[in-house]
Motif scaffolding. Sequence first.
Motif, mmCIF file in Angstrom:
data_model
loop_
_atom_site.group_PDB
_atom_site.id
_atom_site.type_symbol
_atom_site.label_atom_id
_atom_site.label_comp_id
_atom_site.label_asym_id
_atom_site.label_seq_id
_atom_site.Cartn_x
_atom_site.Cartn_y
_atom_site.Cartn_z
ATOM 1 N N MET A 1 0.926 -1.146 0.056
ATOM 2 C CA MET A 1 0.037 0.025 0.056
ATOM 3 C C MET A 1 0.700 1.277 0.021
ATOM 4 N N HIS A 2 0.521 2.113 -0.582
ATOM 5 C CA HIS A 2 1.141 3.484 -0.678
ATOM 6 C C HIS A 2 0.372 4.569 -1.277
ATOM 7 N N THR A 3 0.854 5.862 -1.011
ATOM 8 C CA THR A 3 0.235 7.027 -1.315
ATOM 9 C C THR A 3 0.634 7.546 -2.547
ATOM 10 N N CYS A 4 -0.170 8.566 -3.311
ATOM 11 C CA CYS A 4 0.241 9.015 -4.567
ATOM 12 C C CYS A 4 0.371 10.657 -4.380
ATOM 13 N N LEU A 5 1.434 11.274 -4.739
ATOM 14 C CA LEU A 5 1.587 12.464 -4.619
ATOM 15 C C LEU A 5 0.683 13.423 -5.237
ATOM 16 N N ILE A 6 0.059 14.245 -4.903
ATOM 17 C CA ILE A 6 -1.037 14.764 -5.490
ATOM 18 C C ILE A 6 -0.597 16.444 -5.640
ATOM 19 N N THR A 7 -0.177 17.197 -4.696
ATOM 20 C CA THR A 7 0.350 18.443 -4.486
ATOM 21 C C THR A 7 1.305 18.545 -3.651
ATOM 22 N N THR A 8 1.971 19.598 -3.158
ATOM 23 C CA THR A 8 3.107 19.466 -2.497
ATOM 24 C C THR A 8 2.433 19.577 -0.954
ATOM 25 N N GLU A 9 1.028 19.760 -0.877
ATOM 26 C CA GLU A 9 0.478 19.725 0.495
ATOM 27 C C GLU A 9 -0.315 18.681 0.896
ATOM 28 N N TRP A 10 -1.025 17.989 -0.353
ATOM 29 C CA TRP A 10 -1.783 16.743 -0.107
ATOM 30 C C TRP A 10 -1.477 15.552 -0.719
ATOM 31 N N GLU A 11 -1.775 14.437 -0.305
ATOM 32 C CA GLU A 11 -1.563 13.180 -1.207
ATOM 33 C C GLU A 11 -2.895 12.295 -1.008
ATOM 34 N N LEU A 41 -15.723 17.811 -16.703
ATOM 35 C CA LEU A 41 -14.746 17.550 -15.975
ATOM 36 C C LEU A 41 -14.212 16.060 -15.899
ATOM 37 N N LYS A 42 -15.401 15.330 -16.238
ATOM 38 C CA LYS A 42 -15.083 14.016 -16.472
ATOM 39 C C LYS A 42 -14.258 13.721 -17.795
ATOM 40 N N LYS A 43 -13.980 14.687 -18.541
ATOM 41 C CA LYS A 43 -13.378 14.506 -19.919
ATOM 42 C C LYS A 43 -11.948 15.212 -19.477
ATOM 43 N N THR A 44 -11.660 16.270 -18.655
ATOM 44 C CA THR A 44 -10.563 17.092 -18.581
ATOM 45 C C THR A 44 -9.791 16.663 -17.376
ATOM 46 N N GLY A 45 -10.574 16.235 -15.988
ATOM 47 C CA GLY A 45 -9.782 15.947 -14.990
ATOM 48 C C GLY A 45 -10.680 16.468 -13.723
ATOM 49 N N GLU A 85 -12.600 2.552 8.341
ATOM 50 C CA GLU A 85 -13.261 1.730 9.228
ATOM 51 C C GLU A 85 -14.026 0.572 8.475
ATOM 52 N N TYR A 86 -14.529 0.740 7.343
ATOM 53 C CA TYR A 86 -15.659 -0.224 6.619
ATOM 54 C C TYR A 86 -15.020 -0.813 5.405
ATOM 55 N N GLY A 87 -13.601 -0.276 5.306
ATOM 56 C CA GLY A 87 -12.748 -0.984 4.252
ATOM 57 C C GLY A 87 -12.970 -0.157 2.745
ATOM 58 N N PHE A 88 -12.139 -0.620 1.804
ATOM 59 C CA PHE A 88 -12.019 -0.180 0.685
ATOM 60 C C PHE A 88 -13.288 0.083 -0.211
ATOM 61 N N ALA A 89 -13.526 0.719 -0.935
ATOM 62 C CA ALA A 89 -14.661 0.856 -1.911
ATOM 63 C C ALA A 89 -14.130 0.773 -3.466
ATOM 64 N N THR A 90 -15.161 0.273 -4.284
ATOM 65 C CA THR A 90 -14.797 0.225 -5.560
ATOM 66 C C THR A 90 -15.330 1.255 -6.703
ATOM 67 N N ASN A 91 -16.196 2.054 -5.835
ATOM 68 C CA ASN A 91 -17.306 3.017 -6.505
ATOM 69 C C ASN A 91 -16.800 4.500 -6.684
ATOM 70 N N CYS A 92 -15.501 4.677 -6.495
ATOM 71 C CA CYS A 92 -14.802 5.927 -6.637
ATOM 72 C C CYS A 92 -14.533 6.195 -8.273
ATOM 73 N N GLU A 93 -14.584 7.435 -8.550
ATOM 74 C CA GLU A 93 -14.782 7.723 -10.158
ATOM 75 C C GLU A 93 -13.349 8.437 -10.882
ATOM 76 N N LYS A 94 -12.593 7.975 -11.666
ATOM 77 C CA LYS A 94 -11.632 8.567 -12.448
ATOM 78 C C LYS A 94 -12.128 9.312 -13.410
ATOM 79 N N SER A 95 -11.466 10.361 -13.794
ATOM 80 C CA SER A 95 -11.776 10.959 -15.143
ATOM 81 C C SER A 95 -11.195 10.131 -16.463
ATOM 82 N N SER A 99 -3.986 11.164 -17.540
ATOM 83 C CA SER A 99 -2.957 12.190 -16.663
ATOM 84 C C SER A 99 -3.366 12.735 -15.311
ATOM 85 N N ASP A 100 -4.556 12.484 -15.073
ATOM 86 C CA ASP A 100 -5.250 13.296 -14.153
ATOM 87 C C ASP A 100 -5.324 12.406 -12.826
ATOM 88 N N PRO A 101 -4.614 12.691 -11.701
ATOM 89 C CA PRO A 101 -4.385 11.739 -10.683
ATOM 90 C C PRO A 101 -5.752 11.973 -9.670
#
Length: 135
Positions: A1-11, A41-45, A85-95, A99-101
């Motif tokens: 497991m790891h995190t992904c750098l998003i900005t200099t302040e948040w991951e 935004l679904k198209k662009t990010g 607490e309730y575990g991972f979910a599978t219904n989050c959405e990517k654009s 190249s949009d993280p």
Amino acid sequence: MHTCLITTEWEAVGCFQDRDYPFRVLRHHFKDISCLNKTELKKTGFRPYFEECAADAKKHNYISFGIQFTKECWGDEDPTRVYNEYGFATNCEKSDNKSDPFQIGGVYSNYIYNTKPGNMPFSFRGHMTIPTQNV
């Protein structure tokens, strides 16, 4: 497991399940994002969703926040709250932009972002030992 750098302040941490009141993992619904066009935004990010929530999360001194149900920003000032607490979910959405993280949560799922340890208020450091999802 790891995190992904998003900005200099948040991951990015990952997509996690949630429940309805009174069992929310992040107890404060602090903002609705209403002026953004999801279809475009679904198209662009999804960065604009992230930026809106991140700005307000920072004002509230949250060390993590989640985007749920496309447009809801959730957070909690208690650094010991466990958003997985309730575990991972599978219904989050990517654009569609490969190249949009940035991602957003769906129905009863939060896409979680954490403050990077060097940007946390001093009193919160040491509380970030929660597992993350490969993002």
